[in-house]
Design an enzyme around this catalytic site. Structure first.
Site, PDB file in Angstrom:
ATOM      1  N   HIS A 184       0.876  -1.175   0.000  1.00 51.14           N
ATOM      2  CA  HIS A 184       0.000   0.000   0.000  1.00 51.14           C
ATOM      3  C   HIS A 184       0.914   1.226   0.000  1.00 51.14           C
ATOM      4  CE1 HIS A 184      -3.758   2.200   0.760  1.00 51.14           C
ATOM      5  NE2 HIS A 184      -2.907   3.095   1.242  1.00 51.14           N
ATOM      6  N   CYS A 185       0.773   2.065  -1.023  1.00 52.53           N
ATOM      7  CA  CYS A 185       1.692   3.202  -1.178  1.00 52.53           C
ATOM      8  C   CYS A 185       1.022   4.489  -0.680  1.00 52.53           C
ATOM      9  CB  CYS A 185       2.098   3.348  -2.644  1.00 52.53           C
ATOM     10  SG  CYS A 185       3.253   4.691  -2.896  1.00 52.53           S
TER      11      CYS A 185
END
Ligand SMILES: [Zn+2]
Ligand SMILES: [Zn+2]
Length: 392
Positions: A184-185
């Site tokens: 998850h960025c």
């Protein structure tokens, strides 16, 4: 006689059992009785909450840390919006400095062919950065279909209670399962998964290229601007010293003050407001681009290594564990999704023919990745060339 006795004993036993069933106890003070009841009620509630047939120390630790996970997940979710705005603002500031400060300087000094090269390269790079960033933040990473039962699954997600296809993982920030999840960025405020993994990597790659180009190309300008800022600081210091001397002297207009570092006769060249802003902007541009080039460059190299191996960031961890486990048993671990370095890149970038290197990699392209993210049959040309590399 015996019949009469049994007739009396029967109801007596029934009454006794009823009393026991209703929890007959000897009399206690009402306050103590209330406390005991509350204690028992609380104990039952706690047991019912913690009851789990699969429970163990891991489940207990997970439950204890659940509030912290919740806090971190929510913070990342909210910080994601701030980070996206930060990326847009910082990138826009660099573009604005390039147009307003760098362009007027190089227009006076560069030759026409050199100017043309810089013009085309910088705009090509900028278009690719903007395109891939926009696509990475707006493209959903891909989610397993809910309610569909005929998909090939390898496990059940504990959070979603739904079948989980191969390479799918649950994202606690998005709170759902993501196909071929990488991570998850927060800089995208989005998960990186099957459908936007290429956009994420291309953004990192072209952003690193752009930062290296800016910091390398502006090195001479940066040195001049830095020297000018140092000179500005010295001038400001001298000016302050002059004012102090004039205030401290009882005869400020007399000739006794003229030789004490004042510039009444030969004033030094001063910097205009525009020059000051230009010099400071150039120093800001160089420092920001160099820092991002180093940090993002390292991240891009790491992801390039993972793609060459046919792994995601999560699979890197699980594969390493599995590899150690099998090595202890004298076996060799083979990654099922590793088709060989070049073929991994072709599959990842969606390159089927030689022309695609230009149209799908070096130019903006919104083509879909191979497969649907649930079954992982490689393209036919990969099977033909890489049978020996395929996993066992
Ligand atoms: Zn899930
Ligand atoms: Zn996510």
């Amino acid at each position: 006689m015996r019949g009469q006795r049994s007739l009396l004993l029967g109801p007596a036993r029934l009454c006794l059992r009823l009393l026991l069933l209703l929890g007959y106890r000897r009399r206690r003070p009402p306050l103590l009785r209330g406390l005991v009841q509350r204690w028992r009620y609380g104990k039952v509630c706690l047991r019912s909450l913690l009851f789990n047939s699969f429970g163990g120390s891991d489940a207990a630790i997970d439950a204890a840390f659940e509030p912290i996970y919740w806090l971190v997940d929510n913070m990342i979710r909210w910080c994601g919006v701030v980070f996206v705005v930060l990326v847009i603002v910082l990138t826009s500031s660099i573009v604005a400095i390039a147009y307003l400060c760098v362009l007027p300087l190089i227009l006076r000094t560069y030759s026409v062919p050199r100017l043309c090269w810089h013009f085309f390269y910088s705009h090509w790079n900028l278009i690719l950065i903007v395109f891939h960033y926009y696509q990475a933040i707006t493209t959903p990473p891909g989610y397993p279909p809910q309610g569909q039962t005929d998909i090939a699954t390898v496990s059940i997600c504990k959070k979603c209670i739904y079948p989980k296809p191969a390479r799918t993982h649950h994202c606690s920030i998005c709170n759902r399962c993501v196909l071929k999840m990488d991570h998850h960025c927060p800089w995208l405020n989005n998960c990186v998964g099957h459908y936007n993994h290429r956009y994420f990597f291309s953004f990192c790659f072209f952003m690193t290229l752009g930062c290296v180009y800016c910091s390398y190309g502006s090195w001479d300008l940066f040195r001049e601007a830095y020297a000018a800022i140092e000179k500005m600081k010295q001038l400001d210091k001298n000016k302050l010293q002059t004012v102090t001397n004039q205030v401290g002297c009882p005869h400020p207009t007399a000739s006794c003050c003229s030789g004490q570092g004042t510039y009444h006769q030969t004033p030094p060249p001063t910097f205009s407001f525009r020059e000051r802003v230009t010099h400071k902007s150039l120093v800001y541009l160089w420092f920001l681009c160099s820092s991002v080039a180093l940090a993002l460059g390292a991240l891009t190299v790491w992801h390039a290594v993972l793609i060459s191996r046919g792994e995601t960031s999560i699979e890197r961890l699980t594969n390493r564990k599995e590899s150690c486990r099998l090595r202890a048993k004298g076996k060799v671990f083979r990654n099922h999704y590793n088709y060989g370095c070049l073929d991994n890149w072709k599959v990842f970038l969606g390159v089927d023919t030689g022309r695609h290197w230009l149209t799908r990699v070096l130019l903006p392209s919104s083509h879909l990745p191979h497969g649907n993210g649930m079954s992982w049959d490689p393209p036919p040309w990969v099977t033909a060339h890489s049978t020996s590399v395929m996993a066992v």
